[in-house]
Design a protein around this motif. Structure first.
Motif, PDB file in Angstrom:
ATOM      1  N   PRO A 177      43.917 -63.147  61.317  1.00  0.00           N
ATOM      2  CA  PRO A 177      43.973 -63.974  60.112  1.00  0.00           C
ATOM      3  C   PRO A 177      42.857 -65.005  60.081  1.00  0.00           C
ATOM      4  O   PRO A 177      42.382 -65.482  61.115  1.00  0.00           O
ATOM      5  CB  PRO A 177      45.358 -64.639  60.209  1.00  0.00           C
ATOM      6  CG  PRO A 177      45.683 -64.635  61.662  1.00  0.00           C
ATOM      7  CD  PRO A 177      45.066 -63.386  62.221  1.00  0.00           C
ATOM      8  N   VAL A 178      42.443 -65.354  58.877  1.00  0.00           N
ATOM      9  CA  VAL A 178      41.405 -66.363  58.675  1.00  0.00           C
ATOM     10  C   VAL A 178      42.067 -67.731  58.733  1.00  0.00           C
ATOM     11  O   VAL A 178      42.847 -68.098  57.853  1.00  0.00           O
ATOM     12  CB  VAL A 178      40.689 -66.148  57.333  1.00  0.00           C
ATOM     13  CG1 VAL A 178      39.636 -67.232  57.112  1.00  0.00           C
ATOM     14  CG2 VAL A 178      40.053 -64.777  57.283  1.00  0.00           C
ATOM     15  N   LYS A 179      41.767 -68.497  59.775  1.00  0.00           N
ATOM     16  CA  LYS A 179      42.365 -69.820  59.965  1.00  0.00           C
ATOM     17  C   LYS A 179      41.422 -70.948  59.594  1.00  0.00           C
ATOM     18  O   LYS A 179      41.880 -72.038  59.271  1.00  0.00           O
ATOM     19  CB  LYS A 179      42.823 -69.978  61.417  1.00  0.00           C
ATOM     20  CG  LYS A 179      43.898 -68.974  61.829  1.00  0.00           C
ATOM     21  CD  LYS A 179      44.344 -69.208  63.255  1.00  0.00           C
ATOM     22  CE  LYS A 179      45.438 -68.206  63.647  1.00  0.00           C
ATOM     23  NZ  LYS A 179      45.889 -68.402  65.054  1.00  0.00           N
ATOM     24  N   THR A 180      40.138 -70.729  59.685  1.00  0.00           N
ATOM     25  CA  THR A 180      39.138 -71.706  59.284  1.00  0.00           C
ATOM     26  C   THR A 180      38.016 -70.988  58.561  1.00  0.00           C
ATOM     27  O   THR A 180      37.909 -69.756  58.598  1.00  0.00           O
ATOM     28  CB  THR A 180      38.563 -72.462  60.504  1.00  0.00           C
ATOM     29  OG1 THR A 180      37.915 -71.514  61.373  1.00  0.00           O
ATOM     30  CG2 THR A 180      39.666 -73.177  61.265  1.00  0.00           C
ATOM     31  N   LEU A 181      37.156 -71.772  57.928  1.00  0.00           N
ATOM     32  CA  LEU A 181      36.032 -71.170  57.227  1.00  0.00           C
ATOM     33  C   LEU A 181      34.966 -70.667  58.187  1.00  0.00           C
ATOM     34  O   LEU A 181      34.064 -69.928  57.795  1.00  0.00           O
ATOM     35  CB  LEU A 181      35.426 -72.189  56.260  1.00  0.00           C
ATOM     36  CG  LEU A 181      34.598 -71.637  55.098  1.00  0.00           C
ATOM     37  CD1 LEU A 181      35.449 -70.726  54.234  1.00  0.00           C
ATOM     38  CD2 LEU A 181      34.017 -72.769  54.266  1.00  0.00           C
ATOM     39  N   VAL A 182      35.066 -71.056  59.462  1.00  0.00           N
ATOM     40  CA  VAL A 182      34.099 -70.592  60.455  1.00  0.00           C
ATOM     41  C   VAL A 182      34.370 -69.143  60.839  1.00  0.00           C
ATOM     42  O   VAL A 182      33.444 -68.403  61.201  1.00  0.00           O
ATOM     43  CB  VAL A 182      34.139 -71.511  61.690  1.00  0.00           C
ATOM     44  CG1 VAL A 182      33.116 -71.080  62.735  1.00  0.00           C
ATOM     45  CG2 VAL A 182      33.895 -72.949  61.275  1.00  0.00           C
ATOM     46  N   ASP A 183      35.621 -68.716  60.798  1.00  0.00           N
ATOM     47  CA  ASP A 183      35.963 -67.361  61.235  1.00  0.00           C
ATOM     48  C   ASP A 183      35.193 -66.281  60.491  1.00  0.00           C
ATOM     49  O   ASP A 183      34.622 -65.378  61.119  1.00  0.00           O
ATOM     50  CB  ASP A 183      37.478 -67.136  61.094  1.00  0.00           C
ATOM     51  CG  ASP A 183      38.270 -68.041  62.026  1.00  0.00           C
ATOM     52  OD1 ASP A 183      37.671 -68.543  62.995  1.00  0.00           O
ATOM     53  OD2 ASP A 183      39.463 -68.259  61.775  1.00  0.00           O
ATOM     54  N   PRO A 184      35.115 -66.289  59.155  1.00  0.00           N
ATOM     55  CA  PRO A 184      34.308 -65.245  58.499  1.00  0.00           C
ATOM     56  C   PRO A 184      32.822 -65.343  58.826  1.00  0.00           C
ATOM     57  O   PRO A 184      32.118 -64.336  58.808  1.00  0.00           O
ATOM     58  CB  PRO A 184      34.575 -65.490  57.007  1.00  0.00           C
ATOM     59  CG  PRO A 184      35.843 -66.259  56.946  1.00  0.00           C
ATOM     60  CD  PRO A 184      35.836 -67.105  58.171  1.00  0.00           C
ATOM     61  N   ALA A 185      32.314 -66.550  59.132  1.00  0.00           N
ATOM     62  CA  ALA A 185      30.893 -66.685  59.434  1.00  0.00           C
ATOM     63  C   ALA A 185      30.521 -66.034  60.750  1.00  0.00           C
ATOM     64  O   ALA A 185      29.353 -65.702  60.971  1.00  0.00           O
ATOM     65  CB  ALA A 185      30.503 -68.169  59.461  1.00  0.00           C
ATOM     66  N   GLY A 198      43.406 -66.466  54.287  1.00  0.00           N
ATOM     67  CA  GLY A 198      42.884 -67.829  54.362  1.00  0.00           C
ATOM     68  C   GLY A 198      42.520 -68.437  53.026  1.00  0.00           C
ATOM     69  O   GLY A 198      41.500 -69.124  52.918  1.00  0.00           O
ATOM     70  N   TRP A 199      43.350 -68.206  52.006  1.00  0.00           N
ATOM     71  CA  TRP A 199      43.029 -68.743  50.683  1.00  0.00           C
ATOM     72  C   TRP A 199      42.975 -70.273  50.707  1.00  0.00           C
ATOM     73  O   TRP A 199      42.033 -70.892  50.201  1.00  0.00           O
ATOM     74  CB  TRP A 199      44.044 -68.243  49.662  1.00  0.00           C
ATOM     75  CG  TRP A 199      43.927 -68.876  48.305  1.00  0.00           C
ATOM     76  CD1 TRP A 199      42.780 -69.284  47.693  1.00  0.00           C
ATOM     77  CD2 TRP A 199      44.984 -69.169  47.392  1.00  0.00           C
ATOM     78  NE1 TRP A 199      43.052 -69.821  46.454  1.00  0.00           N
ATOM     79  CE2 TRP A 199      44.408 -69.761  46.247  1.00  0.00           C
ATOM     80  CE3 TRP A 199      46.360 -68.980  47.431  1.00  0.00           C
ATOM     81  CZ2 TRP A 199      45.167 -70.177  45.160  1.00  0.00           C
ATOM     82  CZ3 TRP A 199      47.118 -69.379  46.342  1.00  0.00           C
ATOM     83  CH2 TRP A 199      46.521 -69.969  45.213  1.00  0.00           C
ATOM     84  N   THR A 200      43.946 -70.934  51.291  1.00  0.00           N
ATOM     85  CA  THR A 200      44.034 -72.400  51.260  1.00  0.00           C
ATOM     86  C   THR A 200      43.504 -73.052  52.532  1.00  0.00           C
ATOM     87  O   THR A 200      43.780 -74.227  52.771  1.00  0.00           O
ATOM     88  CB  THR A 200      45.493 -72.816  51.037  1.00  0.00           C
ATOM     89  OG1 THR A 200      46.303 -72.281  52.100  1.00  0.00           O
ATOM     90  CG2 THR A 200      46.018 -72.290  49.713  1.00  0.00           C
ATOM     91  N   LYS A 201      42.764 -72.322  53.366  1.00  0.00           N
ATOM     92  CA  LYS A 201      42.269 -72.894  54.619  1.00  0.00           C
ATOM     93  C   LYS A 201      41.022 -73.772  54.462  1.00  0.00           C
ATOM     94  O   LYS A 201      40.913 -74.787  55.143  1.00  0.00           O
ATOM     95  CB  LYS A 201      41.983 -71.770  55.621  1.00  0.00           C
ATOM     96  CG  LYS A 201      43.223 -70.982  56.016  1.00  0.00           C
ATOM     97  CD  LYS A 201      44.270 -71.884  56.641  1.00  0.00           C
ATOM     98  CE  LYS A 201      45.493 -71.080  57.055  1.00  0.00           C
ATOM     99  NZ  LYS A 201      46.535 -71.950  57.643  1.00  0.00           N
ATOM    100  N   PRO A 202      40.052 -73.447  53.601  1.00  0.00           N
ATOM    101  CA  PRO A 202      38.859 -74.303  53.499  1.00  0.00           C
ATOM    102  C   PRO A 202      39.207 -75.701  52.986  1.00  0.00           C
ATOM    103  O   PRO A 202      40.038 -75.858  52.081  1.00  0.00           O
ATOM    104  CB  PRO A 202      37.962 -73.559  52.508  1.00  0.00           C
ATOM    105  CG  PRO A 202      38.437 -72.152  52.537  1.00  0.00           C
ATOM    106  CD  PRO A 202      39.909 -72.226  52.789  1.00  0.00           C
TER     107      PRO A 202
END
Length: 608
Positions: free
Chosen positions: A16-24, A338-342
């Motif tokens: 799961p995407v927990k922060t905006l750094v994960d997709p980067a 991770g819709w509401t994570k950023p």
């Protein structure tokens, strides 16, 4: 800066995407991690074009061929962002002590197309952020009008098709939505509070004169229909009784042509002209029990159509239950994608990120048929017998409960007995490796004529694990002559058994004995000897041929080079543990000359 790499990065992120750094960190993200928030705050995304693209994608339909849309509000909570503009107080439940709370955030109105069957997937079509103090019903009506218009332009809804059914929850003014969308080919179905009061149609002039012989002004509304007072209910127009697996017996009733009595306040305060009469059908649904074990309360629904039949009543309350699929999609968007994570400050940037997540979800929905069972390298692959395909129906015919100490194979005869009692015996039974044993395979074929197919358990013997010696498959067993031929060609001289075993899943034990002594050697590095062995390592194993003390001249040279090293260690120049290689003397073969066994030299550790 383009945002097209973000959906690919979110899709390819491990977990799961927990922060905006994960997709980067994903290889598909073609920019550095420093450009993350710059890409979201200043990126380009053509929302209008993407909305038309979503309307042209294949959409799910109900059993009667119509499109079913669901609209609901999901919140992006920002309680700690005091400087973020356009925040609204959002109603939440489940935070803290599971109490209703109002928390600042950005509410979004989302429209999705519902599916049927055993799935919770929905096709997301639109998302609009609600401004503080906005009229939710008016904005939702405009949003639904645009969605329906795009569907008509894309050819999803044609003239002559069944009207689109829009399902909403109790947070909306259902009759007002029906009035605002009356010129579109849609029907509105929504839940209403249990304390509402509706009015019946006004009586005709003849009926009015009978009740009021003195005359007067004819009434505009009829008698009251109070949801909480059964004395005000009359005979329902249609009612059904349906047996369900999760809720028990479902009783549904429908009363025709009921409308709310509108007054000139709130949303109707500035309405020009005479207030309208918005007639519809009221449905009451009552079930026996809830899956959670709570006390079931009746559910009141309002439908914009009239003259409902029994088939309409069953279809409407079952379609309303499908509305909860959108709640599962909200959970997927927030917890996995991770819709509401950023931590974004600008509401416009939050809108761009929201549409990127909708693009990610659309790709997942369209590609779900191409996804196979993906497992990690150390996980076993899924057994074909435990996988349900989407091509045909999968029916559970038997369920067995047993203790943890009972093996899976012991439950197989009882399963076949119960299936035979109900007349559901199959010709072939696909099982996993835990249900295959020779005893039960033969029993199933003999008693029920069932072919049990599944992987056989592996060979657990020491020779098989170490890849040395010979296993059962290396011997030729002749049950008719009661003889066993070893790999070297010797025939057994004794056949004893079968003996019963302590395990109910194992076949009877048969013991074959061979004469002691070596067998004529065959070309190869090993010879097979038949002799009784003591201890846990009983069986047939190859006897290794003696090898010279120093088969390799290089090892002898290494031994000579180690002597000056040991002298240097003793002098104190180095402190190191030296463990010489162990050397083994050849063991005597059984049946050779008597005498003391040869000594075995073990390696030792010495500290210099």
């Amino acid at each position: 800066m383009s945002c097209l790499s973000w959906p690919e990065a979110v899709l390819c992120t491990d977990g799961p995407v927990k922060t905006l750094v994960d997709p980067a960190l994903a290889p598909e993200h073609r920019r550095g991690h420093g450009a993350q928030y710059d890409g979201i705050n200043h990126g380009r995304f053509d929302i209008g074009r993407f909305r038309k693209t979503l309307a042209m994608q294949p959409l799910p339909r109900a059993a009667d061929g119509r499109i079913v849309l669901a609209a609901d509000v999901s919140t992006w909570l920002r309680p700690d962002a005091a400087t973020c503009p356009d925040r609204s107080f959002c109603h939440t439940y489940g935070r803290g002590k599971n109490e209703h709370q109002m928390i600042p955030g950005w509410p979004y109105s989302i429209v999705a197309a519902l599916e049927t069957g055993r799935t919770s997937w929905t096709a997301l079509l639109d998302a609009v952020r609600l401004e503080p103090g906005a009229d939710v019903a008016a904005i939702t009506a405009v949003q639904l009008r645009e969605v329906v218009t795009r569907l008509i332009e894309a050819g999803q809804q044609r003239e002559g098709d069944r009207d689109i059914l829009i399902v909403i929850d109790a947070g909306y003014d259902v009759p007002r939505l029906a009035f605002l969308l009356a010129d579109l080919p849609v029907e509105i179905l929504g839940r209403m509070r249990s304390d509402r009061v509706m009015r019946r149609s006004a009586p005709c002039r003849e009926a009015f004169l009978l009740t009021s012989p003195c005359g007067g002004r004819p009434p505009k509304h009829g008698g009251e229909f109070v949801f909480s007072d059964s004395a005000t209910w009359d005979t329902p127009r249609a009612q059904t009784v349906t047996d369900t697996t999760r809720y028990g017996t479902a009783h549904a009733q429908a009363w025709d042509r009921l409308h709310p009595m509108l007054t000139r306040r709130a949303a109707w305060q500035a309405f020009p002209g005479e207030l309208p009469l918005i007639e519809g059908t009221v449905l009451r649904l009552q079930v026996d029990h809830l899956p959670s074990g709570g006390d079931p309360k009746p559910v009141w629904l309002w439908w914009s159509g009239v003259d409902a039949t029994e088939a309409d009543v069953d279809r409407l309350w079952q379609v309303f239950l499908r509305r909860f699929d959108i709640e599962h999609i909200f959970r997927l968007l927030k917890q996995r994608l991770g819709w509401t994570k950023p931590r974004l400050r600008d509401p416009c940037a939050a809108g761009v990120w929201t549409w990127l997540i909708l693009a990610v979800h659309t790709q997942l929905r369209l590609a779900r048929g191409l996804v196979e069972d993906l497992r990690r390298p150390w996980e076993k692959p899924a057994d074909p017998t435990e996988t349900c395909t989407r091509d045909g129906a999968n029916v559970i015919t038997d369920v067995a409960t047993f203790s943890a100490t009972t093996s899976d194979a012991q439950t197989l005869p009882a399963i076949h007995t119960r299936l035979a009692r109900r007349g559901l015996l199959p010709s072939e039974h696909l099982v996993d490796g835990g249900h295959t044993s020779l005893v039960h395979l033969e029993q199933a074929a003999r008693q029920h004529q069932i072919t049990v197919t599944g992987p056989l358990p592996g060979n657990p013997t020491r020779q098989h694990r170490r890849n040395e010696g010979f296993g059962r498959d290396d011997f030729h067993i002749d049950y008719d002559r009661r003889q066993v031929t070893c790999p070297q060609g010797q025939v057994s001289r004794g056949w004893h058994g079968p003996y019963p075993t302590s395990s109910p899943t194992a076949a009877p034990l048969i013991v074959a004995r061979f004469n002691q002594g070596p067998v004529p050697a065959l070309p190869g590095p090993c010879q097979v000897h038949h002799f009784p062995r003591t201890g846990p390592e009983r069986g047939l194993s190859p006897a290794r041929t003696p090898r010279p003390a120093n088969p390799c001249p290089r090892r002898a040279a290494d031994a000579r080079m180690a002597r000056p090293l040991c002298g240097a260690l003793r002098s104190g120049e180095h402190r190191q543990r030296v463990r010489p290689r162990p050397r083994y003397a050849p063991l005597p073969l059984p049946g050779t000359a008597k005498g003391p066994p040869a000594a075995r030299v073990h390696g030792h550790r010495r500290e210099h």
